[in-house]
Scaffold this motif. Structure first.
Motif, PDB file in Angstrom:
ATOM      1  N   LYS A 135       0.803  -1.215  -0.155  1.00  0.00           N
ATOM      2  CA  LYS A 135       0.091   0.018   0.007  1.00  0.00           C
ATOM      3  C   LYS A 135       0.751   1.194   0.131  1.00  0.00           C
ATOM      4  O   LYS A 135       0.636   2.191   0.684  1.00  0.00           O
ATOM      5  N   GLY A 148      -3.604   4.392   0.126  1.00  0.00           N
ATOM      6  CA  GLY A 148      -3.175   3.003  -0.045  1.00  0.00           C
ATOM      7  C   GLY A 148      -2.956   2.412  -1.466  1.00  0.00           C
ATOM      8  O   GLY A 148      -2.739   1.224  -1.353  1.00  0.00           O
ATOM      9  N   LYS A 149      -2.640   3.231  -2.566  1.00  0.00           N
ATOM     10  CA  LYS A 149      -2.330   2.697  -3.669  1.00  0.00           C
ATOM     11  C   LYS A 149      -1.061   3.475  -4.451  1.00  0.00           C
ATOM     12  O   LYS A 149      -1.314   4.746  -4.209  1.00  0.00           O
TER      13      LYS A 149
END
Length: 286
Positions: free
Chosen positions: A165, A227-228
């Protein structure tokens, strides 16, 4: 903050300098250095947090040139910013120089030696993961080539970046569609490249890699998805700015002759003059 016109002018000057450097060294990777010049200009002059006087600043943003063979534009930018003396550019690829044909971490401002394609993103994942675990706020930017996407290690690193993440990680692909052997789609077809990266869990932004409004919006705004990691797919033109080199695979590592260097400088000077006129009309002339 630099204006878009100032960034355009800077990138044209960088293109002139890198052509002079390659011509003097009688070697270098011309086409890709011309195609990535706008990306690097946006990063170093407007997006990244860095300090030429303190190149090891703990909270600096990190940049990794995974497509390390196209280092000429990076050397020119680091010299212009003051990481090392401008005069040292004349030693490019000469015996005993620090400025070899790939990034060399003996030079201030270089995070890691790169050259073998497919390695830079994996190390960038490690840097971004270290920032997360140390509670640091810096971002890691990794510039890849599109031909480099054929390397399996790229996809292992992509999978790891999503797994951990790493929304502090920004991958950039210089999508000029040409590699040393010809078209990327003939050598190893990549499309649909955006959907492949999305399938690996990345947030993908597609931009014109020569449009500063689009580049700055994408690079400043990352991460856009918590989170990406972000992948900026920058569509570019190999040999950008030099008419006889644009979209020509032979200019991957071709060296300009005396006449070609003169013509290229004349074309880039004409583009600079046009920018001066644009600045005067817009009232932004410095």
């Amino acid at each position: 903050m630099a204006t878009v016109l100032e960034l355009k002018r800077k990138s044209l000057q960088i293109r002139k300098e890198l052509l002079t450097m390659i011509h003097g060294a009688k070697g270098g990777h011309t086409g890709g250095s011309l195609s990535n010049a706008d990306i690097l200009t946006a990063l170093y002059y407007e997006v990244m947090k860095h300090d030429p006087h303190h190149p090891k600043l703990p909270d600096r943003d990190r940049f990794v040139a995974s497509k390390g063979h196209c280092v000429e534009s990076l050397w020119c930018i680091l010299a212009d910013l003051g990481y090392f003396p401008q005069e040292e550019l004349a030693t490019f690829s000469q015996f005993g120089t620090r400025l070899i044909g790939h990034p060399n971490n003996k030079v201030p401002g270089i995070e890691m030696n790169t050259g073998a394609l497919g390695h830079g993103l994996a190390v960038s994942v490690g840097m971004a993961l270290a920032a997360k675990r140390d509670g640091k706020s810096y971002r890691v930017f990794c510039l890849m080539g599109d031909g480099e996407q054929a390397e399996g290690s790229i996809w292992e690193a992509a999978m790891a970046g999503a797994h951990y993440k790493l929304d502090n990680l920004v991958g950039i692909i210089d999508r000029n569609r040409l590699q040393i052997s010809g078209s990327t789609e003939d050598v190893m077809a990549l499309e649909p490249l955006d959907r492949k990266w999305e399938a690996f869990g990345w947030h993908v932004v597609t931009v014109d890699g020569h449009d500063y409004d689009e580049l700055l919006k994408a690079l400043r705004g990352s991460p856009e998805a918590d989170g990406k990691p972000t992948l900026v797919l920058a569509n570019t033109i190999k040999g950008k700015g030099v008419s006889f080199a644009e979209n020509k695979p032979e200019w991957h590592h071709h060296v300009p002759s005396d006449d070609q260097l003169k013509q290229a400088h004349e074309e880039l000077d004409a583009a600079l003059a046009a920018l001066e006129g644009e600045e005067e009309r817009s009232g932004t002339h410095a």
